[in-house]
Design a protein around this motif. Structure first.
Motif, PDB file in Angstrom:
ATOM      1  N   VAL A   1       0.846  -1.238  -0.065  1.00  0.00           N
ATOM      2  CA  VAL A   1       0.053   0.108  -0.129  1.00  0.00           C
ATOM      3  C   VAL A   1       0.949   1.410  -0.007  1.00  0.00           C
ATOM      4  O   VAL A   1       0.548   2.107  -0.549  1.00  0.00           O
ATOM      5  N   MET A   2       2.053   1.305   0.886  1.00  0.00           N
ATOM      6  CA  MET A   2       2.965   2.437   0.730  1.00  0.00           C
ATOM      7  C   MET A   2       3.335   2.555  -0.962  1.00  0.00           C
ATOM      8  O   MET A   2       3.699   3.673  -1.407  1.00  0.00           O
ATOM      9  N   ASP A   3       3.761   1.185  -1.381  1.00  0.00           N
ATOM     10  CA  ASP A   3       4.264   1.359  -2.713  1.00  0.00           C
ATOM     11  C   ASP A   3       3.235   1.848  -3.920  1.00  0.00           C
ATOM     12  O   ASP A   3       3.491   2.746  -4.663  1.00  0.00           O
ATOM     13  N   LEU A   4       1.796   1.880  -3.324  1.00  0.00           N
ATOM     14  CA  LEU A   4       0.996   2.588  -4.255  1.00  0.00           C
ATOM     15  C   LEU A   4       1.085   4.145  -4.180  1.00  0.00           C
ATOM     16  O   LEU A   4       0.867   4.779  -5.290  1.00  0.00           O
ATOM     17  N   TRP A   5       1.289   4.691  -3.312  1.00  0.00           N
ATOM     18  CA  TRP A   5       1.563   6.133  -2.845  1.00  0.00           C
ATOM     19  C   TRP A   5       2.939   6.391  -3.848  1.00  0.00           C
ATOM     20  O   TRP A   5       2.570   7.290  -4.369  1.00  0.00           O
ATOM     21  N   TRP A   6       3.906   5.643  -3.569  1.00  0.00           N
ATOM     22  CA  TRP A   6       5.069   5.809  -4.431  1.00  0.00           C
ATOM     23  C   TRP A   6       4.914   5.695  -6.007  1.00  0.00           C
ATOM     24  O   TRP A   6       5.625   6.581  -6.725  1.00  0.00           O
ATOM     25  N   PHE A   7       4.228   4.858  -6.391  1.00  0.00           N
ATOM     26  CA  PHE A   7       3.998   4.713  -7.528  1.00  0.00           C
ATOM     27  C   PHE A   7       3.333   5.759  -8.385  1.00  0.00           C
ATOM     28  O   PHE A   7       3.785   6.423  -9.418  1.00  0.00           O
ATOM     29  N   ASN A   8       2.246   6.503  -7.700  1.00  0.00           N
ATOM     30  CA  ASN A   8       1.780   7.663  -8.015  1.00  0.00           C
ATOM     31  C   ASN A   8       2.746   9.056  -7.738  1.00  0.00           C
ATOM     32  O   ASN A   8       2.926   9.693  -8.580  1.00  0.00           O
ATOM     33  N   ALA A   9       3.370   9.107  -6.797  1.00  0.00           N
ATOM     34  CA  ALA A   9       4.370  10.095  -6.460  1.00  0.00           C
ATOM     35  C   ALA A   9       5.351  10.357  -7.624  1.00  0.00           C
ATOM     36  O   ALA A   9       5.546  11.371  -7.997  1.00  0.00           O
ATOM     37  N   VAL A  10       6.048   9.251  -8.088  1.00  0.00           N
ATOM     38  CA  VAL A  10       7.029   9.410  -9.070  1.00  0.00           C
ATOM     39  C   VAL A  10       6.721   9.654 -10.504  1.00  0.00           C
ATOM     40  O   VAL A  10       7.228   9.912 -11.297  1.00  0.00           O
ATOM     41  N   SER A  11       5.244   9.806 -10.579  1.00  0.00           N
ATOM     42  CA  SER A  11       4.816  10.031 -11.775  1.00  0.00           C
ATOM     43  C   SER A  11       4.171  11.555 -11.958  1.00  0.00           C
ATOM     44  O   SER A  11       3.328  11.910 -12.821  1.00  0.00           O
ATOM     45  N   THR A  12       4.221  11.976 -10.535  1.00  0.00           N
ATOM     46  CA  THR A  12       3.754  13.547 -10.611  1.00  0.00           C
ATOM     47  C   THR A  12       4.557  14.399 -11.196  1.00  0.00           C
ATOM     48  O   THR A  12       5.752  14.690 -11.156  1.00  0.00           O
ATOM     49  N   PRO A  13       3.881  15.311 -12.204  1.00  0.00           N
ATOM     50  CA  PRO A  13       4.590  16.265 -12.971  1.00  0.00           C
ATOM     51  C   PRO A  13       5.382  17.132 -12.201  1.00  0.00           C
ATOM     52  O   PRO A  13       4.842  17.664 -11.108  1.00  0.00           O
ATOM     53  N   VAL A  14       6.431  17.691 -12.651  1.00  0.00           N
ATOM     54  CA  VAL A  14       7.453  18.746 -12.092  1.00  0.00           C
ATOM     55  C   VAL A  14       8.225  17.987 -10.836  1.00  0.00           C
ATOM     56  O   VAL A  14       9.361  18.333 -10.622  1.00  0.00           O
ATOM     57  N   TYR A  15       7.496  17.113 -10.034  1.00  0.00           N
ATOM     58  CA  TYR A  15       7.990  16.669  -8.815  1.00  0.00           C
ATOM     59  C   TYR A  15       8.513  15.390  -8.784  1.00  0.00           C
ATOM     60  O   TYR A  15       8.949  14.799  -7.655  1.00  0.00           O
ATOM     61  N   SER A  16       8.382  14.877 -10.079  1.00  0.00           N
ATOM     62  CA  SER A  16       8.866  13.297 -10.041  1.00  0.00           C
ATOM     63  C   SER A  16      10.372  12.923  -9.606  1.00  0.00           C
ATOM     64  O   SER A  16      10.572  12.033  -8.810  1.00  0.00           O
ATOM     65  N   ASP A  17      11.129  13.815 -10.164  1.00  0.00           N
ATOM     66  CA  ASP A  17      12.727  13.546  -9.882  1.00  0.00           C
ATOM     67  C   ASP A  17      12.912  13.811  -8.386  1.00  0.00           C
ATOM     68  O   ASP A  17      13.590  12.907  -7.639  1.00  0.00           O
ATOM     69  N   ASP A  18      12.340  14.949  -7.931  1.00  0.00           N
ATOM     70  CA  ASP A  18      12.552  14.938  -6.463  1.00  0.00           C
ATOM     71  C   ASP A  18      12.090  13.945  -5.295  1.00  0.00           C
ATOM     72  O   ASP A  18      12.650  13.522  -4.473  1.00  0.00           O
ATOM     73  N   LEU A  19      10.875  13.410  -5.949  1.00  0.00           N
ATOM     74  CA  LEU A  19      10.321  12.444  -5.001  1.00  0.00           C
ATOM     75  C   LEU A  19      10.961  10.995  -5.317  1.00  0.00           C
ATOM     76  O   LEU A  19      11.037  10.175  -4.095  1.00  0.00           O
ATOM     77  N   LEU A  20      11.655  10.852  -6.462  1.00  0.00           N
ATOM     78  CA  LEU A  20      12.154   9.578  -6.752  1.00  0.00           C
ATOM     79  C   LEU A  20      13.557   9.663  -5.962  1.00  0.00           C
ATOM     80  O   LEU A  20      14.116   8.616  -5.503  1.00  0.00           O
ATOM     81  N   SER A  21      14.156  10.988  -5.740  1.00  0.00           N
ATOM     82  CA  SER A  21      15.406  11.113  -5.051  1.00  0.00           C
ATOM     83  C   SER A  21      14.934  10.689  -3.622  1.00  0.00           C
ATOM     84  O   SER A  21      15.813  10.158  -2.852  1.00  0.00           O
TER      85      SER A  21
END
Length: 347
Positions: free
Chosen positions: A290-310
């Motif tokens: 369920v945590m991974d669901l949040w991150w799967f969405n987060a790393v596809s978020t426009p503009v913020y994807s690189d920051d959140l992946l890091s």
């Protein structure tokens, strides 16, 4: 775009400069979870020639979209504002949306002797939603930032609230039949303003030194609260999440049960799960998917994807280091004891 003329879907969040990067994935999940097969609010796509029953849709109907309001206690940096605006600009290619920032001054709470909650006043910002939009806006949704939306929230605007002031999600019986979590609140702003609930909530909070959730549960009359499915505020890591089957996924990877919003009360997806290991008695690991669901969405978020992946990589590294440190210590301790026992036998 005027809120008054376009009857938008208004959604509120509270955040500070550091938390705005987590608002972006939440907004992304709202847009990505819209059901394109449903006709809610007269929008079917970007084309001005889209047809509907009775002929062509009017241009203003097609422009109806989301207005995301971020409540902060101080002006955010221009870079932050620009990035959030760019995020909504990209998401608008799928469905119209924009972001508005509102500053709710700390001085107001300090002068009125409102207690701090976890070091700030942000939890009380939701009391002010009725004043931050045009008086013609009669409904709005408030969401906590630590959420992931997996259902179409537009359906709440189709509900006839009548004399109900709030629409909230049910909680398990352990919390009490009429108790609700304040992370998901759909406001009937007409009633909220008419009943003067903002002033009542502030007065109650000052007198009883309570947080927003306790205040709302005690101030708003119970017959004015409409309870809907608990799936609209599925609170992770509480007694509600003991039922492991609730979060099972089918072969298509979609949650099989009626979960529309996942509320990551503890631990937060952006925190190391080990921080909650002892208090949850290890349960936090059961919900890693369920945590991974949040991150799967987060790393596809426009503009913020690189920051959140890091940030995700950093969290993973911290988790690995702490696990290795813990079990490595146990391993070497075991080797030391074995060696000590062997040496005693040799004497």
């Amino acid at each position: 775009m005027s809120e008054k003329n376009f009857n938008s879907y208004h959604v509120f969040f509270s955040a500070d400069e550091n938390y705005i990067k987590y608002v972006a994935p939440l907004i992304c999940s709202i847009i990505n979870s819209l059901d394109s097969s449903r006709d809610l609010g007269g929008f079917s796509g970007p084309s001005e020639n889209a047809r509907c029953k009775g002929g062509l849709r009017k241009k203003e109907e097609l422009l109806r979209g989301f207005v995301f309001h971020i409540l902060v206690n101080t002006e955010v940096r221009s870079e932050t504002r620009i990035r959030m605006e760019k995020t909504c600009e990209v998401l608008s290619l799928r469905y119209p949306c924009r972001v508005v920032f509102h500053v709710v001054q700390d001085d107001f709470f300090f002068k009125n002797d409102i207690p701090l909650w976890k070091g700030n006043y942000q939890t009380y910002f939701r009391f002010f939603v009725g004043e931050l939009v045009d008086k013609s806006v009669d409904k709005c949704l408030y969401l906590d930032v630590d959420m992931l939306v997996v259902g179409d929230v537009r359906e709440h605007w189709e509900v006839e609230l009548g004399q109900k002031t709030l629409m909230v999600a049910k909680l398990p019986k352990v919390f009490g039949a009429k108790y609700f979590n304040a992370g998901f609140i759909f406001f009937n702003l007409l009633r909220w303003r008419e009943k003067g609930y903002r002033e009542e909530c502030l007065s109650y909070t000052k007198e009883h030194r309570t947080n927003d959730q306790v205040t709302l549960n005690n101030v708003v009359e119970k017959d004015e609260v409409l309870f809907i499915s608990e799936g609209w505020d599925y609170c992770l890591q509480t007694p509600q999440s003991d039922g492991e089957t609730l979060l099972e996924k089918g072969r298509d990877g979609v949650l099989e049960n009626d979960v529309k919003i996942i509320h990551y009360i503890r631990p937060k997806p952006w925190a190391c799960a080990l921080d909650w290991f002892r208090r949850s008695k290890g349960k936090c690991f059961r919900y890693q998917n369920v945590m991974d669901l949040w991150w799967f969405n987060a790393v596809s978020t426009p503009v913020y994807s690189d920051d959140l992946l890091s940030e995700k990589i950093k969290i993973n590294n911290e988790f690995s280091n702490r696990v290795f440190s813990h079990f490595g210590s146990l391993f070497f301790c075991k080797l030391f004891l074995k060696e000590k026992i062997r040496n005693r036998r040799l004497r």
